[in-house]
Design an enzyme around this catalytic site. Structure first.
Site, PDB file in Angstrom:
ATOM      1  N   ARG A  68       1.958  -7.700  -0.445  1.00  0.00           N
ATOM      2  CA  ARG A  68       2.171  -6.573   0.469  1.00  0.00           C
ATOM      3  C   ARG A  68       1.685  -6.919   1.863  1.00  0.00           C
ATOM      4  O   ARG A  68       2.368  -6.713   2.861  1.00  0.00           O
ATOM      5  CB  ARG A  68       1.467  -5.318  -0.050  1.00  0.00           C
ATOM      6  CG  ARG A  68       1.685  -4.095   0.820  1.00  0.00           C
ATOM      7  CD  ARG A  68       0.956  -2.881   0.267  1.00  0.00           C
ATOM      8  NE  ARG A  68      -0.456  -3.112   0.075  1.00  0.00           N
ATOM      9  CZ  ARG A  68      -1.378  -3.031   1.034  1.00  0.00           C
ATOM     10  NH1 ARG A  68      -1.035  -2.707   2.263  1.00  0.00           N
ATOM     11  NH2 ARG A  68      -2.635  -3.254   0.770  1.00  0.00           N
ATOM     12  N   ASN A  71       2.503  -0.674  -2.509  1.00  0.00           N
ATOM     13  CA  ASN A  71       2.490  -0.967  -3.933  1.00  0.00           C
ATOM     14  C   ASN A  71       2.935   0.261  -4.698  1.00  0.00           C
ATOM     15  O   ASN A  71       2.607   1.389  -4.326  1.00  0.00           O
ATOM     16  CB  ASN A  71       1.087  -1.357  -4.393  1.00  0.00           C
ATOM     17  CG  ASN A  71       0.648  -2.707  -3.857  1.00  0.00           C
ATOM     18  OD1 ASN A  71       1.462  -3.564  -3.554  1.00  0.00           O
ATOM     19  ND2 ASN A  71      -0.649  -2.892  -3.745  1.00  0.00           N
TER      20      ASN A  71
END
Length: 66
Positions: free
Chosen positions: A21, A39
């Site tokens: 991420r 996420n």
């Protein structure tokens, strides 16, 4: 200047717990994209971005490279 577009990607595989991420956020910023990367509970990552079509395509290719 290219057209501005918006897209949402869902990235699956080994993408949580490996700084994916954060790396995706950094790459998107380098390409001049705005949006977010987050996420998900199922272990995937969602990216929503807006920017030049060429930059979105470059980000998509980056995501595919693993």
């Amino acid at each position: 200047m290219g057209r501005v577009a918006q897209t949402r990607l869902r990235i699956t595989g080994k993408v949580q717990g490996v700084f994916y991420r954060k790396s995706a956020q950094k790459r998107a910023q380098e390409l001049g994209l705005s949006g977010y990367v987050q996420n998900e509970n199922d272990g995937s990552v969602t990216a929503l971005m807006q920017g030049r079509e060429e930059a979105i395509e470059a980000f998509y290719r980056w995501c595919q490279s693993g």
